[in-house]
Motif scaffolding. Structure first.
Motif, PDB file in Angstrom:
ATOM      1  N   SER A 244       0.946  -1.571  -0.018  1.00 38.64           N
ATOM      2  CA  SER A 244      -0.112  -0.370   0.391  1.00 38.64           C
ATOM      3  C   SER A 244       1.080   1.570  -0.139  1.00 38.64           C
ATOM      4  O   SER A 244       0.227   2.551  -0.331  1.00 38.64           O
ATOM      5  CB  SER A 244      -1.208   0.382   1.443  1.00 38.64           C
ATOM      6  N   ARG A 245       1.827   1.209   0.397  1.00 39.19           N
ATOM      7  CA  ARG A 245       3.311   2.422   0.500  1.00 39.19           C
ATOM      8  C   ARG A 245       4.441   2.223  -0.891  1.00 39.19           C
ATOM      9  O   ARG A 245       4.646   3.487  -1.334  1.00 39.19           O
ATOM     10  CB  ARG A 245       3.499   2.456   1.654  1.00 39.19           C
ATOM     11  N   LEU A 246       3.275   1.706  -1.132  1.00 42.83           N
ATOM     12  CA  LEU A 246       4.627   1.829  -3.279  1.00 42.83           C
ATOM     13  C   LEU A 246       4.590   2.917  -3.779  1.00 42.83           C
ATOM     14  O   LEU A 246       5.189   3.879  -4.466  1.00 42.83           O
ATOM     15  CB  LEU A 246       4.490   0.310  -3.953  1.00 42.83           C
ATOM     16  N   ASP A 247       3.515   3.920  -3.661  1.00 44.85           N
ATOM     17  CA  ASP A 247       2.742   4.449  -3.623  1.00 44.85           C
ATOM     18  C   ASP A 247       2.753   6.305  -3.869  1.00 44.85           C
ATOM     19  O   ASP A 247       2.419   7.147  -3.751  1.00 44.85           O
ATOM     20  CB  ASP A 247       1.374   5.296  -4.764  1.00 44.85           C
ATOM     21  N   SER A 248       3.735   5.749  -1.999  1.00 44.34           N
ATOM     22  CA  SER A 248       3.722   7.146  -1.243  1.00 44.34           C
ATOM     23  C   SER A 248       4.990   7.318  -1.118  1.00 44.34           C
ATOM     24  O   SER A 248       5.837   6.044  -0.765  1.00 44.34           O
ATOM     25  CB  SER A 248       3.012   6.533   0.241  1.00 44.34           C
ATOM     26  N   ASP A 249       5.498   8.493   0.055  1.00 41.64           N
ATOM     27  CA  ASP A 249       6.466   9.090  -0.311  1.00 41.64           C
ATOM     28  C   ASP A 249       7.374   8.349   1.251  1.00 41.64           C
ATOM     29  O   ASP A 249       6.401   8.692   2.515  1.00 41.64           O
ATOM     30  CB  ASP A 249       7.054  10.566  -0.400  1.00 41.64           C
ATOM     31  N   LEU A 250       8.163   7.842   1.369  1.00 43.48           N
ATOM     32  CA  LEU A 250       9.092   7.401   2.711  1.00 43.48           C
ATOM     33  C   LEU A 250      10.575   8.235   2.780  1.00 43.48           C
ATOM     34  O   LEU A 250      11.431   7.474   2.495  1.00 43.48           O
ATOM     35  CB  LEU A 250       9.132   5.856   2.811  1.00 43.48           C
ATOM     36  N   ILE A 251      10.303   9.042   2.872  1.00 40.76           N
ATOM     37  CA  ILE A 251      11.477  10.047   2.770  1.00 40.76           C
ATOM     38  C   ILE A 251      12.044  10.509   3.879  1.00 40.76           C
ATOM     39  O   ILE A 251      11.230  10.594   4.946  1.00 40.76           O
ATOM     40  CB  ILE A 251      11.303  10.697   1.414  1.00 40.76           C
ATOM     41  N   ALA A 252      12.518  11.537   4.726  1.00 37.10           N
ATOM     42  CA  ALA A 252      13.411  11.686   5.137  1.00 37.10           C
ATOM     43  C   ALA A 252      13.986  13.406   5.326  1.00 37.10           C
ATOM     44  O   ALA A 252      14.871  13.902   4.100  1.00 37.10           O
ATOM     45  CB  ALA A 252      14.475  11.178   6.080  1.00 37.10           C
ATOM     46  N   ASP A 253      13.718  14.316   6.130  1.00 33.05           N
ATOM     47  CA  ASP A 253      14.022  16.052   5.695  1.00 33.05           C
ATOM     48  C   ASP A 253      15.821  15.840   6.455  1.00 33.05           C
ATOM     49  O   ASP A 253      15.804  15.572   8.044  1.00 33.05           O
ATOM     50  CB  ASP A 253      13.143  16.689   6.060  1.00 33.05           C
ATOM     51  N   ASN A 254      16.446  15.739   5.639  1.00 35.35           N
ATOM     52  CA  ASN A 254      18.067  15.777   6.604  1.00 35.35           C
ATOM     53  C   ASN A 254      18.505  17.823   7.005  1.00 35.35           C
ATOM     54  O   ASN A 254      19.925  17.650   6.873  1.00 35.35           O
ATOM     55  CB  ASN A 254      19.254  15.233   5.156  1.00 35.35           C
ATOM     56  N   GLY A 255      17.858  18.202   6.287  1.00 33.12           N
ATOM     57  CA  GLY A 255      18.078  19.750   7.053  1.00 33.12           C
ATOM     58  C   GLY A 255      18.869  19.939   8.248  1.00 33.12           C
ATOM     59  O   GLY A 255      20.007  20.773   8.117  1.00 33.12           O
ATOM     60  N   GLU A 256      17.995  19.449   9.400  1.00 34.98           N
ATOM     61  CA  GLU A 256      18.874  19.851  10.681  1.00 34.98           C
ATOM     62  C   GLU A 256      20.337  19.016  10.656  1.00 34.98           C
ATOM     63  O   GLU A 256      20.660  19.016  11.305  1.00 34.98           O
ATOM     64  CB  GLU A 256      17.544  19.490  11.732  1.00 34.98           C
ATOM     65  N   LEU A 257      20.143  17.329  10.181  1.00 31.68           N
ATOM     66  CA  LEU A 257      20.810  16.592   9.839  1.00 31.68           C
ATOM     67  C   LEU A 257      22.315  17.446   9.893  1.00 31.68           C
ATOM     68  O   LEU A 257      23.153  17.831  10.017  1.00 31.68           O
ATOM     69  CB  LEU A 257      20.740  15.550   9.710  1.00 31.68           C
ATOM     70  N   GLN A 258      22.067  18.187   8.141  1.00 31.06           N
ATOM     71  CA  GLN A 258      23.804  19.042   8.444  1.00 31.06           C
ATOM     72  C   GLN A 258      23.674  20.168   8.509  1.00 31.06           C
ATOM     73  O   GLN A 258      24.987  20.254   8.626  1.00 31.06           O
ATOM     74  CB  GLN A 258      22.909  19.210   6.792  1.00 31.06           C
ATOM     75  N   ARG A 259      22.162  20.529   9.148  1.00 32.07           N
ATOM     76  CA  ARG A 259      22.731  22.302   9.708  1.00 32.07           C
ATOM     77  C   ARG A 259      23.843  21.649  11.019  1.00 32.07           C
ATOM     78  O   ARG A 259      24.778  22.464  11.054  1.00 32.07           O
ATOM     79  CB  ARG A 259      21.615  22.914  10.196  1.00 32.07           C
ATOM     80  N   LEU A 260      23.407  20.593  11.762  1.00 34.35           N
ATOM     81  CA  LEU A 260      23.817  20.440  13.069  1.00 34.35           C
ATOM     82  C   LEU A 260      25.073  19.824  13.164  1.00 34.35           C
ATOM     83  O   LEU A 260      26.062  19.701  13.940  1.00 34.35           O
ATOM     84  CB  LEU A 260      22.705  19.660  13.977  1.00 34.35           C
ATOM     85  N   LEU A 261      24.562  18.506  11.830  1.00 27.94           N
ATOM     86  CA  LEU A 261      26.346  17.483  12.299  1.00 27.94           C
ATOM     87  C   LEU A 261      26.967  17.365  11.192  1.00 27.94           C
ATOM     88  O   LEU A 261      28.394  17.467  11.356  1.00 27.94           O
ATOM     89  CB  LEU A 261      25.456  16.793  12.476  1.00 27.94           C
ATOM     90  N   GLY A 262      26.531  18.213   9.878  1.00 30.57           N
ATOM     91  CA  GLY A 262      27.417  18.862   9.138  1.00 30.57           C
ATOM     92  C   GLY A 262      27.349  17.323   7.910  1.00 30.57           C
ATOM     93  O   GLY A 262      28.262  16.859   7.463  1.00 30.57           O
ATOM     94  N   ILE A 263      26.686  16.423   8.569  1.00 35.84           N
ATOM     95  CA  ILE A 263      26.580  14.999   7.347  1.00 35.84           C
ATOM     96  C   ILE A 263      25.375  15.006   6.202  1.00 35.84           C
ATOM     97  O   ILE A 263      24.571  15.602   6.146  1.00 35.84           O
ATOM     98  CB  ILE A 263      25.758  13.959   8.540  1.00 35.84           C
ATOM     99  N   HIS A 264      26.458  14.277   5.115  1.00 40.62           N
ATOM    100  CA  HIS A 264      25.931  14.418   4.188  1.00 40.62           C
ATOM    101  C   HIS A 264      25.719  12.861   3.143  1.00 40.62           C
ATOM    102  O   HIS A 264      26.534  13.237   2.985  1.00 40.62           O
ATOM    103  CB  HIS A 264      26.254  15.634   3.045  1.00 40.62           C
ATOM    104  N   PRO A 265      25.014  12.719   3.931  1.00 48.06           N
ATOM    105  CA  PRO A 265      24.454  11.180   3.233  1.00 48.06           C
ATOM    106  C   PRO A 265      24.593  10.854   1.393  1.00 48.06           C
ATOM    107  O   PRO A 265      23.940  11.853   0.807  1.00 48.06           O
ATOM    108  CB  PRO A 265      22.501  10.592   3.808  1.00 48.06           C
ATOM    109  N   ARG A 266      25.486   9.778   0.712  1.00 46.54           N
ATOM    110  CA  ARG A 266      26.153   9.452  -0.093  1.00 46.54           C
ATOM    111  C   ARG A 266      24.287   9.087  -0.423  1.00 46.54           C
ATOM    112  O   ARG A 266      23.644   8.496  -0.218  1.00 46.54           O
ATOM    113  CB  ARG A 266      27.373   8.539  -0.017  1.00 46.54           C
ATOM    114  N   PRO A 267      24.441   9.513  -1.999  1.00 49.34           N
ATOM    115  CA  PRO A 267      23.337   8.711  -2.558  1.00 49.34           C
ATOM    116  C   PRO A 267      23.060   7.098  -2.831  1.00 49.34           C
ATOM    117  O   PRO A 267      24.857   6.331  -2.464  1.00 49.34           O
ATOM    118  CB  PRO A 267      24.019   9.138  -4.573  1.00 49.34           C
TER     119      PRO A 267
END
Length: 279
Positions: A244-267
């Motif tokens: 049922s979730r195949l057409d739903s977006d399962l994503i995360a907002d990395n904005g705070e992660l990048q701002r606080l920790l400087g982490i930029h996960p790989r593609p």
């Protein structure tokens, strides 16, 4: 001081332990199963919340296991100091909150309950804490989402390719390990629940296609059209939620992660080695 790791044999622990050792701090790692000797790691056998032996002073506690069990252990444990606590939850806390499947809604409820219980237990000890909520985790052949699909496909030489327009954001376990280390040294991350997804958002269908292309052996593609997936939702109850979730977006907002920790996960660039368990 010593770092205590619960779930050191997990997929994230597989990448974290070498990074901790490189930082020079002694490491205690708890596992429910016996583990091979590893230089610099003192393996303990047991399970939360009851089987943890007497501990030395700790600089940090890191957990990749169930949050409620960690919170229960913390609530009944005397800590000499107030170690930093980093725990991993899941984005399922949000994506399964309104699921049509009762068991999935219960998973969401337990995750939220565990996060709240952990925060309360840390407050009683005066411990700073951070919770990470990853999306779909891969990278060490130990996940329970993509790796089982890969192994079944290699066995049958047939790879299912479900139609799906929802966006996915797979995150490599080593990127989570690096985030844990960054959070240990970032006071501004204390008291926060941080989502973490991979560095790329792609349609679910493309995610599965990339996984297939990464395999070490050829497999026959088996497209699964939308009508067949709808039929599966009605006739295969265990798959109702995922389908049922195949057409739903399962994503995360990395904005705070990048701002606080400087982490930029790989593609998402999977390779065959990522599906092979190190155990």
């Amino acid at each position: 001081m010593t770092v205590l790791v619960f779930g050191g044999s997990s997929q994230i622990g597989h990448f974290l332990l070498p990074r901790l050792l490189a930082s020079g701090e002694p490491v205690l790692a708890l596992s429910r199963q016996s583990q091979p000797a590893q230089a610099g790691v003192n393996w303990l056998w047991g399970a939360l919340p009851a089987d943890v032996p007497t501990l030395p002073p700790l600089s940090a506690i890191i957990s990749f296991g169930p949050l409620l069990e960690l919170a229960e252990w913390l609530a009944q444990t005397r800590l000499i100091d107030a170690p930093r606590v980093i725990a991993v939850s899941s984005m399922s806390a949000e994506t399964k909150r309104d699921s049509s499947v009762p068991a999935e809604r219960e998973i969401s409820r337990q995750l939220h309950q565990g996060e709240a219980a952990l925060a309360a237990a840390c407050a009683r000890h005066g411990c700073a804490w951070t919770v990470l909520r990853p999306t779909l985790v891969y990278g060490a052949g130990l996940d329970k989402s993509l790796t089982p699909i890969v192994r079944r496909a290699l066995r049958l030489r047939l790879f299912p390719l479900p139609a799906g327009r929802g966006l996915r954001q797979p995150v490599h376990a080593d990127d989570i390990a690096q985030t844990v280390l960054a959070a240990l040294d970032c006071p501004a991350a204390s008291g926060r629940i941080l989502p973490i997804g991979g560095g790329e958002r792609l349609p679910a269908g493309e995610m599965f296609a990339r996984v297939r292309r990464s395999l070490p052996q050829a497999t026959v593609p088996l497209p699964l059209p939308a009508w067949l997936l709808r039929l599966g939702q009605r006739t295969l109850p265990p798959l109702r939620g995922p389908l049922s979730r195949l057409d739903s977006d399962l994503i995360a907002d990395n904005g705070e992660l990048q701002r606080l920790l400087g982490i930029h996960p790989r593609p998402f660039r999977p390779e065959a080695s990522m599906w092979m368990s190190p155990l």
